[in-house]
Design a protein around this motif. Sequence first.
Motif, PDB file in Angstrom:
ATOM      1  N   UNK A  88       0.769  -1.296  -0.045  1.00 49.19           N
ATOM      2  CA  UNK A  88      -0.199   0.000  -0.009  1.00 49.19           C
ATOM      3  C   UNK A  88       0.605   1.198   0.128  1.00 49.19           C
ATOM      4  N   UNK A  89       2.112   1.136   0.531  1.00 50.66           N
ATOM      5  CA  UNK A  89       2.856   2.361   0.844  1.00 50.66           C
ATOM      6  C   UNK A  89       3.466   2.527  -0.687  1.00 50.66           C
ATOM      7  N   UNK A  90       3.868   1.688  -1.375  1.00 53.80           N
ATOM      8  CA  UNK A  90       4.242   1.937  -2.546  1.00 53.80           C
ATOM      9  C   UNK A  90       3.370   2.170  -3.489  1.00 53.80           C
ATOM     10  N   UNK A  91       2.127   1.905  -3.554  1.00 54.83           N
ATOM     11  CA  UNK A  91       1.110   2.077  -4.436  1.00 54.83           C
ATOM     12  C   UNK A  91       0.653   3.838  -4.038  1.00 54.83           C
ATOM     13  N   UNK A  92       0.867   4.109  -2.804  1.00 58.67           N
ATOM     14  CA  UNK A  92       0.592   5.557  -2.403  1.00 58.67           C
ATOM     15  C   UNK A  92       1.642   6.448  -2.951  1.00 58.67           C
ATOM     16  N   UNK A 142      -9.057   3.420  -2.123  1.00 58.36           N
ATOM     17  CA  UNK A 142      -9.180   4.638  -1.147  1.00 58.36           C
ATOM     18  C   UNK A 142      -7.764   5.428  -1.431  1.00 58.36           C
ATOM     19  N   UNK A 143      -6.613   4.989  -1.837  1.00 55.64           N
ATOM     20  CA  UNK A 143      -5.479   5.512  -2.015  1.00 55.64           C
ATOM     21  C   UNK A 143      -5.639   6.476  -3.401  1.00 55.64           C
ATOM     22  N   UNK A 171      -7.546  -2.790   6.955  1.00 53.46           N
ATOM     23  CA  UNK A 171      -6.805  -2.353   5.807  1.00 53.46           C
ATOM     24  C   UNK A 171      -7.256  -0.892   4.992  1.00 53.46           C
ATOM     25  N   UNK A 172      -8.771  -1.047   5.283  1.00 54.44           N
ATOM     26  CA  UNK A 172      -9.159   0.274   4.570  1.00 54.44           C
ATOM     27  C   UNK A 172      -8.891   1.642   5.562  1.00 54.44           C
ATOM     28  N   UNK A 173      -8.883   1.120   6.879  1.00 54.77           N
ATOM     29  CA  UNK A 173      -8.372   2.416   7.856  1.00 54.77           C
ATOM     30  C   UNK A 173      -6.736   2.759   7.680  1.00 54.77           C
ATOM     31  N   UNK A 174      -6.069   1.638   7.519  1.00 55.85           N
ATOM     32  CA  UNK A 174      -4.654   1.797   7.161  1.00 55.85           C
ATOM     33  C   UNK A 174      -4.363   2.601   5.869  1.00 55.85           C
ATOM     34  N   UNK A 175      -5.119   2.192   4.673  1.00 54.14           N
ATOM     35  CA  UNK A 175      -5.129   2.956   3.305  1.00 54.14           C
ATOM     36  C   UNK A 175      -5.529   4.607   3.716  1.00 54.14           C
ATOM     37  N   UNK A 176      -6.440   4.545   4.584  1.00 51.54           N
ATOM     38  CA  UNK A 176      -6.747   6.135   4.864  1.00 51.54           C
ATOM     39  C   UNK A 176      -5.696   6.779   5.539  1.00 51.54           C
ATOM     40  N   UNK A 177      -5.308   6.184   6.460  1.00 50.02           N
ATOM     41  CA  UNK A 177      -4.061   6.839   7.055  1.00 50.02           C
ATOM     42  C   UNK A 177      -3.035   6.960   6.406  1.00 50.02           C
ATOM     43  N   UNK A 178      -2.540   6.177   5.374  1.00 50.99           N
ATOM     44  CA  UNK A 178      -1.539   6.422   4.522  1.00 50.99           C
ATOM     45  C   UNK A 178      -1.802   7.447   3.260  1.00 50.99           C
ATOM     46  N   UNK A 179      -3.151   7.675   3.085  1.00 51.51           N
ATOM     47  CA  UNK A 179      -3.225   8.602   2.194  1.00 51.51           C
ATOM     48  C   UNK A 179      -3.695  10.026   2.759  1.00 51.51           C
TER      49      UNK A 179
END
Length: 247
Positions: A88-92, A142-143, A171-179
């Motif tokens: 997810x970090x790579x995608x972001x 999300x990202x 995972x949705x919450x983690x993606x939101x945080x990363x975004x």
Amino acid sequence: MPIRIDTSAADFASAFADFLGQKREISSDVERAAREIIADVAARGDAALFEATKKFDRFDLAASNLRVTTDEIEAAAKRCDPATLDALKLARDRIEAFHLRQLPKDDRFTDALGVELGSRWTAIEAVGLYVPGGTAAYPSSVLMNAVPAKVAGVPRVVMAVPAPDNVLNPLVLAAAHLGGISEIYRIGGAQAIAALAYGTQTIKPVAKIVPVEQEKDDIFGFLKGKVKVVGDVVSPALTPEEWGDLY
């Protein structure tokens, strides 16, 4: 229960027509129910939102637990598989790099008659992302909406995600945080869309709502000059003059 229609049967045409009619009737019922929920939230705010959540997501919602806390977001990230978080970090990072190249530039010049002209890009002031919950989870989507909104400079990005039985997908919450999203509400369905569009006693309205399961927006979707509306729901917080700025 499955419905079987035999194309070789003598009554296929009428049976198929009946089936299509049934689908339209169901769709009409769903639309009518959604409109009633939206009108209720627009009229009563939090009270209607809490009642709808109790009915559809089976848990007691209140102003005190409406917003997902920072501790909950951090705890969700810790429950995620490290390899998935790295993906997810790579995608972001790749999404951000792509959309940074899309950023338009303001233009200002003086023409041959000595008149100063130009154009200026500004970000939409508030955007809401509606994210599916329960068995459907789309952290990558999300990202793909949160990151371009942030790149565009949207100062307030809000996420609404249903929490059936008060359970949120980590995972949705983690993606939101990363975004870069910190304003997250545990609400779903038509009631969430209404809350984002009209606002409630607890939730401030947004100027645009993006259904992330249906589309990925590019950066221009978060800059004034373009606006999207979900169904017939628009934000009454904007004056006609302000709506004109969006088009």
